[in-house]
Enzyme design. Structure first.
Site, mmCIF file in Angstrom:
data_model
loop_
_atom_site.group_PDB
_atom_site.id
_atom_site.type_symbol
_atom_site.label_atom_id
_atom_site.label_comp_id
_atom_site.label_asym_id
_atom_site.label_seq_id
_atom_site.Cartn_x
_atom_site.Cartn_y
_atom_site.Cartn_z
ATOM 1 N NE ARG A 292 -3.235 2.568 2.806
ATOM 2 C CZ ARG A 292 -2.739 3.519 3.601
ATOM 3 N NH1 ARG A 292 -1.602 3.301 4.249
ATOM 4 N NH2 ARG A 292 -3.363 4.660 3.757
ATOM 5 C CB SER A 307 -8.020 3.133 3.012
ATOM 6 O OG SER A 307 -9.172 2.543 2.433
ATOM 7 C CB SER A 400 -18.205 -3.911 10.779
ATOM 8 O OG SER A 400 -18.184 -2.859 11.731
ATOM 9 C CG ASN A 401 -12.092 -0.347 9.227
ATOM 10 O OD1 ASN A 401 -11.397 -1.052 9.959
ATOM 11 N ND2 ASN A 401 -11.606 0.694 8.573
ATOM 12 C CB SER A 404 -11.477 3.077 11.397
ATOM 13 O OG SER A 404 -12.879 2.981 11.655
ATOM 14 N N GLY A 425 -10.427 -5.487 13.202
ATOM 15 C CA GLY A 425 -9.835 -4.777 14.328
ATOM 16 C C GLY A 425 -8.744 -3.823 13.866
ATOM 17 C CB ILE A 427 -3.285 -2.384 11.553
ATOM 18 C CG1 ILE A 427 -4.329 -2.786 10.506
ATOM 19 C CG2 ILE A 427 -1.924 -2.945 11.198
ATOM 20 C CD1 ILE A 427 -4.038 -2.271 9.109
ATOM 21 C CG HIS A 453 -24.384 -22.535 13.624
ATOM 22 N ND1 HIS A 453 -23.951 -23.434 12.678
ATOM 23 C CD2 HIS A 453 -23.684 -22.823 14.753
ATOM 24 C CE1 HIS A 453 -23.033 -24.220 13.191
ATOM 25 N NE2 HIS A 453 -22.846 -23.880 14.453
ATOM 26 C CG ASP A 457 -20.380 -26.252 7.888
ATOM 27 O OD1 ASP A 457 -19.445 -25.493 7.558
ATOM 28 O OD2 ASP A 457 -20.775 -27.191 7.177
#
Length: 483
Positions: A292, A307, A400-401, A404, A425, A427, A453, A457
């Protein structure tokens, strides 16, 4: 004789208006003169109302109804009026802004005329098909009145503040967000900026006047002690002045849920019916961080902010090609599985309206750069509070970030009718051992998955996560599967 009597009767009937006019005209003039001397303003008002009635009679008053916005929406909340009674409007002028449980839209007019009546107050619930305003047109309309026009606002990259035709309140998105978080109507705030623009200080001052605030106090600065001198005596130290305690004068208040909050209640209530199971892992992003950093400057030269999220989304799409069950949904009775043909991957976003999940359409056919361009667009719309219905619907898989903002592991909630979701999560730079048992610095990110579920599985979710992780830990391997 009967014929002569009939002729005379007809003559009398023709002369009745003239006789009445000559007989009652002096009386009416005297009464009018007395009324002018007693109540001049009232008399002028009566004359004005008579003139007004004649004007109304010359046009046609139409009921301006709220049309079907789509997506099964039956009611909306009126967030702001751009007109008031007596205002003149032209075609395509903004009438009001309404908010559903999907998005905020602007209602525009199809007619030229004068606003005669507003049917709803701000924050009132308006039903689809019910009238919003009455508009007096200058001429008769042919046929049935047309429905109102719903316009989804779009972001203008050439302006630093929002400008809506017919709307006098000017404020930056940050100021609008501050006002929305404190439930302040911009129409009630007096702007002190250039051309009446509302500043952050105007919102804070208005909030302090309405609900009270913590009273600031100046810190007491202690004077520096004088230099000790052998011939001079030290002056007696006075006791420090008492520090004023902050006082909070706010009061509790009760507010109804807005459109987006109602949508969250509905969605999360439906999510409780889904049996969730979770799976967590760690991803070493050291090579991706290096890649990046090499591509970031190139993307910025093209006007795009790059990003890590485009890489995460593309890796998820490549994984969904191998595990299509994760890009599916089930019917209400959970008797059939619907495999989605397009990868519309959503991104949970924190906006002034609350938590929204716009999605990038057709990720399987996009490059990493294409995804970055689309994310820049969605983030700009989200910051301005202008995400449309098309951007918020049709998602098939969600990321879902949360990292950040902060945090590592979490338990994400599935967004029905989808069957899986991932939470990223933050970094972290952590020590790890390489293949030669040497301690090295590594960029580690945690990932938390939740799946339905009933149809997925644990083994399937684990294999998908391993494949997704391998693409990110060795980003060059994605080149082999790109189409």
């Amino acid at each position: 004789m009967a014929a002569v009597g009939t002729v005379r009767s007809l003559r009398i009937l023709r002369l009745l208006p003239q006789i009445a006019s000559r007989r009652f005209k002096p009386c009416l003039r005297r009464q009018l003169d007395q009324a002018v001397h007693r109540h001049p303003s009232h008399c002028i008002s009566q004359q004005w109302r008579a003139f007004r009635a004649s004007c109304v009679a010359s046009g046609q008053v139409l009921q301006f109804k709220l049309s079907d916005i789509g997506e099964g929406i039956m009611e909306v909340t009126v967030k702001e009026w751009y007109v008031k009674e007596g205002d003149k409007v032209a075609q395509f002028d903004s009438i009001c802004e309404v908010q559903s449980d999907k998005a905020s839209v602007t209602i525009t007019s199809r007619y030229d005329g004068i606003i005669r009546k507003l049917y709803y107050d701000v924050d009132a619930i308006a039903l689809v098909g019910s009238p919003l305003v009455d508009i007096e047109t200058d001429r008769e309309q042919d046929g049935a009145p047309e429905e109102d026009v719903v316009k989804t606002p779009a972001v203008s990259h050439e302006h630093t503040h929002q400008q809506i035709k017919g709307h006098k309140n000017q404020a930056t998105p940050a100021v609008r967000r501050l006002a929305m978080e404190n439930n302040i109507k911009l129409s009630e705030v007096v702007g002190t900026g250039k051309d009446g623009r509302i500043l952050k200080e105007d919102i804070l001052n208005f909030l302090a006047k309405q609900t009270g605030a913590i009273l600031p106090y100046d810190e007491v600065k202690q004077p520096a002690p004088p230099v000790a001198s052998p011939t001079l005596k030290k002056p007696a130290q006075s006791p420090p002045p008492a520090v004023q305690r902050p006082v909070f004068t706010g009061k509790d208040r009760t507010e109804p849920l807005n459109g987006f909050q109602k949508a969250m209640v509905k969605t999360m209530t439906a999510a409780l019916k889904i049996p969730h199971f979770g799976y967590c892992d760690e991803v070493d992003l050291t090579e991706l961080v290096r890649l990046r950093s090499e591509l970031k400057g190139l993307a910025e030269s093209r006007g795009v902010k790059l990003s890590y999220m485009p890489f995460f989304i593309k890796a998820a799409s490549l994984g969904l090609l191998q595990f299509p069950i994760l890009n599916a949904s089930v019917d209400e009775d959970c008797q059939n599985i619907i495999y989605k043909g397009s990868h519309n991957i959503g991104l949970a976003m924190d906006t002034p309206q609350g938590l929204l999940v716009p999605n990038v359409k057709g990720v399987q056919a996009l490059s990493v750069f294409d995804i970055a361009v689309e994310l820049n667009r969605l983030q700009a719309l989200g910051s301005a509070g202008e995400l449309g219905t098309a951007d918020l619907t049709g998602g098939t898989f969600t990321l879902s970030n949360i990292g950040s903002i902060g945090g590592t592991y979490t338990k994400p909630v599935i967004l029905p009718p989808e069957v899986a979701i991932g939470a990223l999560g933050k970094i972290q730079v952590l020590p790890r051992f390489n293949s030669r048992d040497e301690m090295v610095k590594a960029h580690i990110m945690s990932i938390s998955w939740s799946a339905d579920h009933r149809v997925i599985d644990g083994a399937t979710m684990c294999r998908f996560s391993n494949l997704w992780r391998s693409y990110l830990e060795h980003p060059s391997s994605m080149v082999l599967d790109l189409k």
